[in-house]
Design a protein around this motif. Structure first.
Motif, mmCIF file in Angstrom:
data_model
loop_
_atom_site.group_PDB
_atom_site.id
_atom_site.type_symbol
_atom_site.label_atom_id
_atom_site.label_comp_id
_atom_site.label_asym_id
_atom_site.label_seq_id
_atom_site.Cartn_x
_atom_site.Cartn_y
_atom_site.Cartn_z
ATOM 1 N N ILE A 136 2.934 17.216 -14.114
ATOM 2 C CA ILE A 136 4.092 17.083 -14.998
ATOM 3 C C ILE A 136 5.310 16.601 -14.213
ATOM 4 O O ILE A 136 6.012 15.681 -14.629
ATOM 5 N N HIS A 137 5.555 17.191 -13.052
ATOM 6 C CA HIS A 137 6.691 16.763 -12.232
ATOM 7 C C HIS A 137 6.479 15.338 -11.727
ATOM 8 O O HIS A 137 7.384 14.513 -11.783
ATOM 9 N N ASP A 138 5.280 15.046 -11.225
ATOM 10 C CA ASP A 138 4.994 13.707 -10.698
ATOM 11 C C ASP A 138 5.018 12.640 -11.784
ATOM 12 O O ASP A 138 5.188 11.452 -11.487
ATOM 13 N N ALA A 139 4.860 13.036 -13.042
ATOM 14 C CA ALA A 139 4.862 12.076 -14.157
ATOM 15 C C ALA A 139 6.163 11.282 -14.204
ATOM 16 O O ALA A 139 6.169 10.129 -14.658
ATOM 17 N N GLN A 140 7.263 11.859 -13.717
ATOM 18 C CA GLN A 140 8.528 11.124 -13.672
ATOM 19 C C GLN A 140 8.380 9.828 -12.873
ATOM 20 O O GLN A 140 8.907 8.791 -13.259
ATOM 21 N N PHE A 141 7.666 9.907 -11.751
ATOM 22 C CA PHE A 141 7.456 8.721 -10.929
ATOM 23 C C PHE A 141 6.717 7.647 -11.722
ATOM 24 O O PHE A 141 7.084 6.473 -11.699
ATOM 25 N N PHE A 142 5.665 8.047 -12.434
ATOM 26 C CA PHE A 142 4.884 7.083 -13.192
ATOM 27 C C PHE A 142 5.686 6.480 -14.341
ATOM 28 O O PHE A 142 5.459 5.327 -14.720
ATOM 29 N N VAL A 165 0.639 -3.792 -6.013
ATOM 30 C CA VAL A 165 0.805 -2.495 -5.368
ATOM 31 C C VAL A 165 -0.513 -1.753 -5.527
ATOM 32 O O VAL A 165 -1.043 -1.660 -6.638
ATOM 33 N N VAL A 166 -1.032 -1.242 -4.425
ATOM 34 C CA VAL A 166 -2.225 -0.396 -4.455
ATOM 35 C C VAL A 166 -1.742 1.007 -4.111
ATOM 36 O O VAL A 166 -1.247 1.248 -3.008
ATOM 37 N N PHE A 167 -1.857 1.910 -5.074
ATOM 38 C CA PHE A 167 -1.262 3.235 -4.959
ATOM 39 C C PHE A 167 -2.338 4.303 -5.123
ATOM 40 O O PHE A 167 -3.033 4.341 -6.139
ATOM 41 N N ALA A 168 -2.475 5.163 -4.116
ATOM 42 C CA ALA A 168 -3.408 6.292 -4.191
ATOM 43 C C ALA A 168 -2.623 7.554 -4.498
ATOM 44 O O ALA A 168 -1.667 7.888 -3.787
ATOM 45 N N TYR A 169 -3.026 8.231 -5.556
ATOM 46 C CA TYR A 169 -2.363 9.462 -5.974
ATOM 47 C C TYR A 169 -3.363 10.602 -5.910
ATOM 48 O O TYR A 169 -4.386 10.582 -6.591
ATOM 49 N N HIS A 170 -3.057 11.584 -5.081
ATOM 50 C CA HIS A 170 -3.895 12.771 -4.962
ATOM 51 C C HIS A 170 -3.328 13.824 -5.894
ATOM 52 O O HIS A 170 -2.250 14.362 -5.653
ATOM 53 N N PHE A 171 -4.056 14.091 -6.965
ATOM 54 C CA PHE A 171 -3.604 15.090 -7.934
ATOM 55 C C PHE A 171 -3.650 16.473 -7.302
ATOM 56 O O PHE A 171 -4.645 16.888 -6.746
ATOM 57 N N ARG A 172 -2.515 17.134 -7.370
ATOM 58 C CA ARG A 172 -2.436 18.509 -6.896
ATOM 59 C C ARG A 172 -2.169 19.395 -8.102
ATOM 60 O O ARG A 172 -2.853 19.276 -9.101
ATOM 61 N N GLU A 173 -1.174 20.217 -8.049
ATOM 62 C CA GLU A 173 -0.956 21.152 -9.149
ATOM 63 C C GLU A 173 0.197 20.790 -10.075
ATOM 64 O O GLU A 173 0.403 21.453 -11.064
ATOM 65 N N ASN A 174 0.936 19.735 -9.809
ATOM 66 C CA ASN A 174 2.145 19.513 -10.584
ATOM 67 C C ASN A 174 2.240 18.102 -11.144
ATOM 68 O O ASN A 174 3.197 17.388 -10.883
ATOM 69 N N LEU A 189 11.937 9.983 -6.277
ATOM 70 C CA LEU A 189 10.868 9.302 -7.017
ATOM 71 C C LEU A 189 11.337 7.930 -7.510
ATOM 72 O O LEU A 189 10.606 6.942 -7.421
ATOM 73 N N LYS A 190 12.562 7.872 -8.000
ATOM 74 C CA LYS A 190 13.142 6.593 -8.453
ATOM 75 C C LYS A 190 13.303 5.639 -7.266
ATOM 76 O O LYS A 190 12.994 4.449 -7.375
ATOM 77 N N ALA A 191 13.754 6.160 -6.128
ATOM 78 C CA ALA A 191 13.921 5.322 -4.933
ATOM 79 C C ALA A 191 12.586 4.768 -4.470
ATOM 80 O O ALA A 191 12.499 3.604 -4.056
ATOM 81 N N LEU A 192 11.524 5.565 -4.540
ATOM 82 C CA LEU A 192 10.193 5.072 -4.168
ATOM 83 C C LEU A 192 9.757 3.948 -5.097
ATOM 84 O O LEU A 192 9.301 2.896 -4.645
ATOM 85 N N ALA A 193 9.898 4.149 -6.389
ATOM 86 C CA ALA A 193 9.515 3.102 -7.349
ATOM 87 C C ALA A 193 10.306 1.821 -7.099
ATOM 88 O O ALA A 193 9.745 0.717 -7.091
ATOM 89 N N ASN A 194 11.603 1.945 -6.863
ATOM 90 C CA ASN A 194 12.438 0.766 -6.591
ATOM 91 C C ASN A 194 12.032 0.086 -5.287
ATOM 92 O O ASN A 194 12.048 -1.142 -5.188
ATOM 93 N N LEU A 227 0.838 -1.194 0.000
ATOM 94 C CA LEU A 227 0.000 0.000 0.000
ATOM 95 C C LEU A 227 0.872 1.244 0.000
ATOM 96 O O LEU A 227 1.894 1.291 0.688
ATOM 97 N N CYS A 228 0.449 2.245 -0.725
ATOM 98 C CA CYS A 228 1.170 3.514 -0.747
ATOM 99 C C CYS A 228 0.154 4.597 -1.079
ATOM 100 O O CYS A 228 -0.481 4.560 -2.132
ATOM 101 N N SER A 229 -0.014 5.546 -0.158
ATOM 102 C CA SER A 229 -1.071 6.536 -0.311
ATOM 103 C C SER A 229 -0.565 7.954 -0.104
ATOM 104 O O SER A 229 0.021 8.265 0.935
ATOM 105 N N ASP A 230 -0.797 8.785 -1.112
ATOM 106 C CA ASP A 230 -0.586 10.233 -0.994
ATOM 107 C C ASP A 230 0.832 10.576 -0.539
ATOM 108 O O ASP A 230 1.030 11.286 0.446
ATOM 109 N N VAL A 231 1.822 10.071 -1.272
ATOM 110 C CA VAL A 231 3.218 10.293 -0.881
ATOM 111 C C VAL A 231 3.998 11.189 -1.844
ATOM 112 O O VAL A 231 5.152 11.512 -1.555
ATOM 113 N N LEU A 232 3.407 11.585 -2.956
ATOM 114 C CA LEU A 232 4.139 12.402 -3.924
ATOM 115 C C LEU A 232 3.955 13.884 -3.600
ATOM 116 O O LEU A 232 2.857 14.413 -3.683
#
Length: 169
Positions: A132-138, A121-130, A103-108, A90-95
Motif C-alpha cells: 500500500i505504501h509502495d503503491a504511491q511510487f507506482f 526502464v527495467v525495474f525489479a520490485y521485491h514485494f515485502r509487507e507494505n 518516491l517521487k524523486a526516484l520516479a522523476n 536498471l533499478c532493482s530492489d530500492v523501495l
C-alpha cells in the motif's frame, strides 16, 4: 534481475547505453556489462560510491566488458545529468518505505535518465509487507511511463516501462 537480464540481453542490453540507479553493490550493472552494452554507469549516493568502485575494480576485466563507470546520483538532484540519457535504465530492489517525496524523486530520476526515443526502464520490485505504501511510487510511474511488460516471479515483480510519448518528444 540478473537472470532476467541474461535471458533478455539481446533485446535490453546489446549495443545500448545502460545506467543502474540505486546500484548498491552494482550486481545487475556488472552482469549487464558482460552482455554486450556499449557502456554501463553505476550510480548511488555519494557516500556509497567506494563500494561500487571497488566492485568495478574487482569484477570488470578491461577489454572484456563494456566500459563501466561509477557516478553519484541522488534521486531528484539531477542538474549534472540534464541532457544525458540512456537506452536502458536498471533499478532493482530500492523501495524501502521511503517518504512520498523520495518516491517521487526516484520516479522523476528514472524519467530524466531514460531516453524518450529508445529508452526502457527495467525495474525489479521485491514485494515485502507494505505494498500500500509502495503503491504511491507506482502511481508516480503511471504518470510518466507506459508499462510494456510485467513478469511475476512470486515475491519479485519485474517491470518494463517506456516513456510516455507526449508533447515532450
Amino acid at each position: 534481475m540478473c537472470e532476467f537480464l541474461i535471458d533478455h540481453a539481446k533485446r535490453l542490453l546489446a549495443g545500448r547505453s545502460v545506467v543502474e540507479v540505486g546500484a548498491g553493490t552494482g550486481l545487475p550493472g556488472l552482469v549487464s556489462a558482460r552482455l554486450g552494452p556499449s557502456s554501463v554507469v553505476l550510480t548511488d549516493l555519494p557516500s556509497e560510491l567506494e563500494l561500487l568502485e571497488k566492485n568495478v575494480e574487482v569484477n570488470v576485466a578491461q577489454g572484456k566488458e563494456a566500459d563501466v563507470t561509477v557516478r553519484a546520483c541522488a534521486w531528484g538532484e539531477l542538474d549534472e545529468w540534464q541532457g544525458e540519457v540512456f537506452d536502458t535504465v536498471l533499478c532493482s530492489d530500492v523501495l524501502y518505505h521511503q517518504p512520498r517525496n523520495i518516491l517521487k524523486a526516484l520516479a522523476n530520476t528514472l524519467e530524466v535518465l531514460c531516453s524518450k526515443r529508445s529508452g526502457v526502464v527495467v525495474f525489479a520490485y521485491h514485494f515485502r509487507e507494505n505494498l500500500i505504501h509502495d503503491a504511491q511510487f507506482f502511481e508516480f510511474i503511471d504518470e510518466l511511463f507506459d508499462e510494456r511488460a510485467r513478469f511475476d516471479f512470486g515475491d519479485v515483480w519485474m517491470f518494463e516501462w517506456v516513456p510516455k510519448r507526449g508533447e515532450a518528444c
